[in-house]
Design a protein around this motif. Structure first.
Motif, mmCIF file in Angstrom:
data_model
loop_
_atom_site.group_PDB
_atom_site.id
_atom_site.type_symbol
_atom_site.label_atom_id
_atom_site.label_comp_id
_atom_site.label_asym_id
_atom_site.label_seq_id
_atom_site.Cartn_x
_atom_site.Cartn_y
_atom_site.Cartn_z
ATOM 1 N N MET A 157 17.283 0.138 10.250
ATOM 2 C CA MET A 157 17.415 -0.042 11.699
ATOM 3 C C MET A 157 18.493 -1.049 12.059
ATOM 4 O O MET A 157 19.154 -0.931 13.064
ATOM 5 C CB MET A 157 16.093 -0.522 12.286
ATOM 6 C CG MET A 157 15.120 0.594 12.515
ATOM 7 S SD MET A 157 13.553 -0.087 12.971
ATOM 8 C CE MET A 157 13.629 0.065 14.730
ATOM 9 N N HIS A 158 18.632 -2.045 11.217
ATOM 10 C CA HIS A 158 19.503 -3.132 11.623
ATOM 11 C C HIS A 158 20.833 -3.148 10.900
ATOM 12 O O HIS A 158 21.737 -3.846 11.275
ATOM 13 C CB HIS A 158 18.801 -4.465 11.396
ATOM 14 C CG HIS A 158 17.447 -4.505 12.010
ATOM 15 N ND1 HIS A 158 16.399 -5.176 11.462
ATOM 16 C CD2 HIS A 158 16.985 -3.921 13.126
ATOM 17 C CE1 HIS A 158 15.336 -4.996 12.212
ATOM 18 N NE2 HIS A 158 15.666 -4.236 13.218
ATOM 19 N N SER A 185 13.428 -1.727 8.282
ATOM 20 C CA SER A 185 14.216 -2.776 8.918
ATOM 21 C C SER A 185 15.674 -2.670 8.511
ATOM 22 O O SER A 185 16.572 -2.763 9.327
ATOM 23 C CB SER A 185 13.648 -4.133 8.519
ATOM 24 O OG SER A 185 14.660 -5.022 8.194
ATOM 25 N N ALA A 208 25.893 -7.322 19.245
ATOM 26 C CA ALA A 208 27.065 -7.543 18.406
ATOM 27 C C ALA A 208 26.742 -7.129 16.973
ATOM 28 O O ALA A 208 25.604 -7.193 16.534
ATOM 29 C CB ALA A 208 27.450 -9.013 18.446
ATOM 30 N N ARG A 245 25.442 -5.570 10.393
ATOM 31 C CA ARG A 245 24.096 -5.942 10.791
ATOM 32 C C ARG A 245 24.148 -6.199 12.286
ATOM 33 O O ARG A 245 25.018 -6.900 12.765
ATOM 34 C CB ARG A 245 23.706 -7.209 10.051
ATOM 35 C CG ARG A 245 22.270 -7.503 9.980
ATOM 36 C CD ARG A 245 22.015 -8.452 8.814
ATOM 37 N NE ARG A 245 22.945 -9.563 8.801
ATOM 38 C CZ ARG A 245 22.833 -10.641 9.576
ATOM 39 N NH1 ARG A 245 21.841 -10.748 10.404
ATOM 40 N NH2 ARG A 245 23.701 -11.610 9.479
ATOM 41 N N PHE A 246 23.225 -5.595 13.000
ATOM 42 C CA PHE A 246 23.243 -5.784 14.443
ATOM 43 C C PHE A 246 22.431 -7.017 14.803
ATOM 44 O O PHE A 246 21.321 -7.189 14.343
ATOM 45 C CB PHE A 246 22.699 -4.552 15.147
ATOM 46 C CG PHE A 246 23.645 -3.404 15.053
ATOM 47 C CD1 PHE A 246 24.651 -3.247 15.992
ATOM 48 C CD2 PHE A 246 23.576 -2.522 14.000
ATOM 49 C CE1 PHE A 246 25.546 -2.222 15.889
ATOM 50 C CE2 PHE A 246 24.475 -1.481 13.888
ATOM 51 C CZ PHE A 246 25.467 -1.336 14.847
ATOM 52 N N ILE A 247 23.025 -7.863 15.591
ATOM 53 C CA ILE A 247 22.319 -9.081 15.983
ATOM 54 C C ILE A 247 22.207 -9.126 17.494
ATOM 55 O O ILE A 247 22.541 -8.170 18.180
ATOM 56 C CB ILE A 247 23.042 -10.343 15.478
ATOM 57 C CG1 ILE A 247 24.464 -10.369 16.017
ATOM 58 C CG2 ILE A 247 23.039 -10.400 13.981
ATOM 59 C CD1 ILE A 247 25.032 -11.736 16.099
ATOM 60 N N ALA A 248 21.750 -10.257 17.975
ATOM 61 C CA ALA A 248 21.513 -10.411 19.400
ATOM 62 C C ALA A 248 22.738 -10.031 20.195
ATOM 63 O O ALA A 248 23.858 -10.242 19.779
ATOM 64 C CB ALA A 248 21.143 -11.855 19.691
#
Lengths: 702, 446
Positions: free
Chosen positions: A47-48, A44, A218, A212-215
């Motif tokens: 990936m993020h 995780s 972004a 950190r990639f979010i919804a």
């Protein structure tokens, strides 16, 4: 109740099954958490969270007077993702609704295609679901700002699918000027020039940031995991943009006129060794000229300009004085020691002094005195070349400087042959920069300065490194020898090969012409390619600048002598630089006005009239239609007199306010230095003088 | 003895409760469980839709919260009205609904709206809502099965008279659902098998049916094995053959095969797009730990597609931990237990089967969803009943709960009446005839 009981055990069995299943589910979850847990959690993170690079801003290269020579500007490449959810949802409603207006806006901004063409292409890209469709490349920031207001685009990235990629491009505001020396910074090839030499400083340090990639795609920076990029340092060169302009245009004029292969020209500040201007013009296939190579750093056979080294060596050795007589004969050809020597131009008389031999650039004469000095020990000549720093690179702050090529000067017949050949500039290869450095040393009374291009390195306006002038040699020759050499060089412009060019020069110039018959590479001697050069300093009595002009002709060019090709360029450069810098340094020219009235104002004519109207005064109005006027009293009556201003000339700013003066000057693209406060009382460029773009003017206010 | 001046509560006239409350009957425990599940759904859906809200409404997450609240409100209305109805009516309704669902399924298969790959949806004309017809078909089939099982109970062991009439509707429905939504069909089939087992259908017949049903499944597994081996060898060939199959019915076959393949071979190292969902779900579970990250703190909701729907259980574990996950399971188990109790109390066959069938299938669906979330089963589009974000399936779940509660209400009334009768019998032993008349009205007693 028989049947119901039969059913009941089945129900309980099923219930048990469900309970069992639920335990399996929980067990499985427990297994994922505790046995595989580390794996998934680390997956995780990878990936993020990701380190993204933060590009550092590349530094700017400035001229000595603070003009940007090379700087980075952002530009934008626009793509469109036709797979964006926002665009395609509801059967592409958003796309279809906005297609027309978007295409119209696009064709309004980029008229290379009509709106229907745009529409067709966008539609096709939508149908093929192109996820990276190129709309336009290379938009400036202004254009991008406009683009962002377009229909569809203004809905944002998620809805429009518009992807804007920011890149930065190197921009040379002065275009051609010294471009090769300033250099190129490019992604797909090696940098050149200062951009390459100072690349490690200019490029700065790339930063890193954990995001950190979010919804919505972004990326949010994770606190505490950020290394700020260090922006590149700024490089302040020694180049003077106005001098550069003068040099480049003078050289260009001659290049075009003579259709030569290439030309280079350098101007050095005598006292410091600063390179103030450096121009390199090469002819391309279409016959146009551009800064394509740094010819100033390439070594070639110098021809007659090396005779200064010979002269200095001989004089220092003490075997000849400049007044000694040398028999050169009247045929223009003589046998000297081991080989036959030819003169390019026939000498004016059969017997000349050493000074005249130098002034008339006699190969026979110069080789004879060299033979006289070093016949028995040619290696001594090599020692002198070493003393004059002609055997190694100058060490200028540029990459790609050629090392000089010297002949093998041994104590044998070959060595002697080579020494005689080298004494008039063949069998030896030095770069124009080398020659310039040697002549500059003479102009600087024997003190040899290292040529350099960079004054200082700045970081966010704070100087982090200062480069001082470097003395390579306090005295390359005895004082007496240097003076004798200067005497000989002055003779070149007064009675020698460059007499015709400099006969009407307002200030004394000293120098040396050079004409080398060149071969090398594809060029053979019978091709008739010449390298015409002139190197010297001015004013001869009090040298300020040393300059070299070197032009390589096309085959069988009618004009190929240094005195014909290079000297006129030198003269034009010297004249202009002398007017702007040498004279200018002598102090400000305060205009003497006969006006002894008590008051004097200058201003915008309609305003001036308005003021008089308001105070009910009737001045003598002779301003006519001039924009600017000046008021003063004459016989106790106010007079409005027009102050005519002409477009490309210096206006009379006397008694103008700074606001008005700036308006006029900046409309002429001039750089203004202001001293004091109040109204203009002096200007260092006389009214009516023709002015150049970006010329600097100093105003004194009081 | 002097009379004390106090009054007993029982002597008081009593406050008349609000009308709605008095009319709300049925098992109180079931009501409470439903409330609990709906409350949890509100919390989790609100959290899990963050990503979706960002995409659709620029981060206005309340949109989905209010949507869910609206669904819950409508759902409770459905439960209320369904439980007010005398459940015996559902016997007739089941027949009609079932007969109606067959052409509806056919229509969906041929003209349905394609949403999330398979064509499983039809658009309802007036309320403009997409509806998964299989939801309706499922419910009607379960009700219809309850009717059939209760009616054929006497000859249930007979193949021709008992088994065939019962298995036929199951087979037809499953076959009609299968092309668009194989997993739902399989799950429905399995649930029906369980119901038939409970309904005393001969085990021999059931095994026969299961082995028939297994044939296509075995084919699928074999196809997956072959595909996996061939794709390891030559990927190009696999893609070319893939393109050839483009007819509507066969379009889904590829998806099934690759899903089965992923389930069988998808190790934890393989990190590609295909098992992206399961990997993300596992990450969510792994991150949750025993006690979770706390409500609203899910990170995986941003990466897990359908976090608010098919993969809501993974999010529950992420936010509330293994404890939260166990609690959800516990709720479903209690619900099932209460329904079994209802069955025991219910003297009537149809009512008993109805309550059992609907509750078992509901819990099985929940179990299936959880099993998918923890990667026990391959990925299928099964929602967690009452917890997943609204939609037609939520309303159908409410309807089935309403029906269960309707049975419960009748059982309650029956018990109440029995008590009354017992009381009455003590005092007057004359009246007993009316009761027997009533019994005849009710469906056959078991």
């Amino acid at each position: 109740m028989e049947i119901k009981r039969d059913i009941l055990w089945r129900v309980y069995l099923s219930f048990l099954g469900v309970v069992l299943l639920s335990f399996i589910v929980l067990g499985r979850a427990f297994y994922i958490q505790n046995v595989e847990g580390d794996h998934w959690r680390s997956m995780s993170d990878s990936m993020h969270q990701r380190f993204v690079e933060l590009d550092a801003e590349r530094g700017t290269i400035y001229s000595e007077d603070g003009q940007m020579l090379s700087t980075s500007v952002p530009y934008f490449d626009l793509y469109m993702d036709f797979g964006a959810d926002g665009l395609r949802e509801k059967n592409g409603k958003r796309f279809k609704d906005n297609l027309d207006s978007f295409a119209i806006s696009l064709s309004g901004m980029f008229p290379d295609k009509t709106s229907s063409e745009y529409k067709k292409e966008l539609k096709q890209a939508y149908n093929t679901k192109d996820r990276y469709y190129l709309i336009k490349k290379g938009l400036s920031f202004e254009e991008y700002k406009e683009f962002r207001a377009f229909p569809l685009v203004r809905l944002g990235r998620n809805k429009s699918g518009i992807i804007a990629e920011v890149k930065s491009r190197r921009l040379n505001p002065f275009g051609l000027l010294a471009k090769r020396t300033i250099g190129l910074s490019r992604d797909n090839a090696q940098n050149v020039g200062l951009e390459r030499r100072f690349d490690s400083l200019l490029k700065g340090t790339t930063g890193k940031r954990l995001v950190r990639f979010i919804a919505g795609g972004a990326a949010v920076p994770v606190e505490g995991y950020e290394i700020d990029p260090e922006n590149g340092r700024d490089v302040i060169t020694t180049l003077d943009i106005q001098m550069q302009d003068i040099v480049e245009s003078a050289l260009m004029k001659m290049m075009v006129q003579s259709a030569s292969q290439y030309g280079t020209c350098l101007v050095m500040e005598t006292k410091t060794g600063k390179i103030k201007a450096i121009a390199n013009l090469g002819r391309d296939k279409n016959g146009d000229y551009g800064e394509n190579l740094n010819y100033a750093l390439q070594t070639t056979e110098p021809g007659s300009t090396i005779k200064l080294a010979t002269l200095l060596a001989v004089l220092d050795h003490g075997t000849s004085r400049i007044t000694d007589l040398v028999e050169v004969g009247s045929t223009g050809s003589a046998y000297v020691g081991v080989r036959n020597v030819n003169d390019a131009e026939r000498a004016p008389k059969p017997v000349m002094t050493v000074r005249e031999c130098f002034a008339h650039s006699s190969n026979v004469g110069m080789s004879k005195i060299a033979y006289k000095a070093f016949a028995s020990e040619p290696d001594l000549y090599k020692n002198y070349l070493h003393k004059f720093h002609l055997d190694k690179r100058t060490g200028i702050d540029l990459v790609g400087e050629d090392a000089p090529v010297l002949p093998r000067l041994k104590r044998n017949k070959e060595g002697l042959h080579a020494m005689i050949t080298a004494s008039f500039g063949y069998a030896i290869e030095v770069s124009p920069l080398h020659t310039l450095m040697l002549y500059n040393a003479i102009a600087n009374n024997g003190k040899m300065m290292k040529p350099y291009l960079v004054n200082r390195i700045r970081n966010n306006g704070v100087t982090v490194k200062e480069f001082e002038p470097t003395v390579l040699d306090e005295a390359i020759a005895k004082e007496k020898v240097v003076q004798a050499a200067r005497n000989c060089m002055e003779a070149v412009t007064t009675e020698g090969t460059a007499k015709d060019v400099f006969k009407d020069s307002p200030f004394p110039v000293a120098g040396k012409t050079g004409t080398a018959h060149v071969a090398g590479g594809d060029i053979k001697y019978y091709d008739g390619v010449y390298q015409a050069s002139f190197v010297g300093y001015f004013p001869a009595d009090k040298p300020e600048y040393t300059c070299i002009v070197l032009i390589k002709t096309s085959p069988h060019a009618p004009m190929h002598y240094g005195g014909q090709l290079a000297a006129p360029v030198f003269k034009e450069i010297a004249n202009k630089i002398y007017a702007m810098y040498v004279q200018g340094k002598k102090g400000m020219t305060l205009p003497v006005t006969a006006d002894s009235s008590m008051f004097s104002y200058a201003g915008f004519t309609p305003d001036v009239r308005n003021v008089f109207e308001q105070v009910n005064m009737k001045p003598v109005d002779s301003a006519h239609k001039n924009t600017w006027s000046i008021i003063y009293s004459n016989n106790y009556k106010p007079v409005i007199k027009g102050n005519p201003v002409v477009k490309n000339q210096m206006p009379d700013l006397f008694h103008m306010t700074l606001k008005d003066a700036l308006y006029e000057l900046e409309n002429r693209n001039m750089k203004v230095i202001v001293k004091g406060r109040g109204k203009v009382v002096a200007q260092d460029i006389a009214p009516g003088t023709a002015i150049n773009n970006n010329q600097t003017v100093t105003l004194l206010l009081n | 003895m002097s009379q004390q001046a106090d009054i007993k509560f029982s002597d008081l006239a009593g406050i008349k409760p609000a009308r709605l409350l008095t009319k709300t009957r049925g098992d109180k425990t079931i009501w409470a469980l439903v409330f609990l599940l709906v409350l949890i759904s509100l919390l989790v859906v609100y959290s899990a839709t963050g990503s979706l809200a960002y995409k659709m409404y620029k981060g206005n997450t309340e949109v989905y919260l209010f949507k869910q609240i609206a669904f819950i409100a409508v759902g409770f209305c459905v439960i209320y009205f369904a439980h007010r109805v005398n459940y015996t009516i559902y016997s007739q309704v089941a027949k009609i609904l079932f007969l109606l669902s067959i052409p509806l399924l056919l229509y969906t298969l041929l003209f349905g709206v394609t949403l999330n790959e398979g064509s499983r949806w039809i658009k309802l004309p007036i309320i403009n809502m997409t509806m998964q017809t299989s939801d309706l078909a499922k419910l009607s089939l379960f009700m219809f099965l309850a009717r059939l099982l209760s009616r054929k109970q006497n000859k249930i062991k007979d193949f021709k008279k008992g088994f065939l009439p019962v298995i036929l509707p199951v087979a037809v429905t499953c076959l009609l659902i299968a092309p668009a939504n194989l997993s739902t069909a399989l799950l429905l089939g399995a649930s029906c098998m369980l119901l038939l087992f409970i309904g005393r259908v001969s085990t021999k017949h059931l095994m026969l049916t299961i082995s028939c049903a297994m044939i296509p499944v075995i084919f699928l597994v074999m196809a997956a094995v072959i595909k996996h081996k061939s794709s390891a060898g030559e990927e190009v060939a696999a893609t070319t053959t893939k393109k050839e199959k483009s007819s509507k019915l066969f379009a889904r076959v590829d998806t099934w095969i690759s899903r089965v393949e992923n389930f069988m071979y998808g190790s934890k190292e393989a990190d590609n797009d295909n098992n992206y969902q399961t990997n993300q779900a596992k990450i969510a579970i792994a991150k949750g730990g025993a006690f979770g990250r706390g409500p609203g703190n899910s990170e995986q909701r941003n990466f897990l597609p359908q976090a608010y729907n098919d993969f809501i259980y993974a999010i529950i574990i992420e936010e509330y931990g293994l404890i939260g996950g166990a609690f959800i399971i516990f709720i479903y188990l209690v619900f099932l237990y209460r329904s079994i109790r209802l069955f025991k109390k219910c003297p009537y066959a149809f009512g008993a089967f109805l309550a059992l069938g609907l509750s078992f299938t509901l819990v099985i669906q929940a179990m299936a969803n959880m099993a998918v979330n923890v990667n026990l089963f391959p990925v299928t589009g099964v929602t967690l009943p009452l917890v997943s974000m609204g939609g037609s399936s939520f309303l159908f779940t409410c309807l089935s709960i309403g029906i269960i509660l309707s049975v419960a209400r009748n059982v309650e009334q029956l018990e109440g009446r029995k008590k009354m009768e017992a009381l009455a019998k003590q005092e007057e032993e004359q009246e007993g005839e009316e009761q027997e008349e009533e019994v005849e009205e009710e469906p056959e007693e078991v």
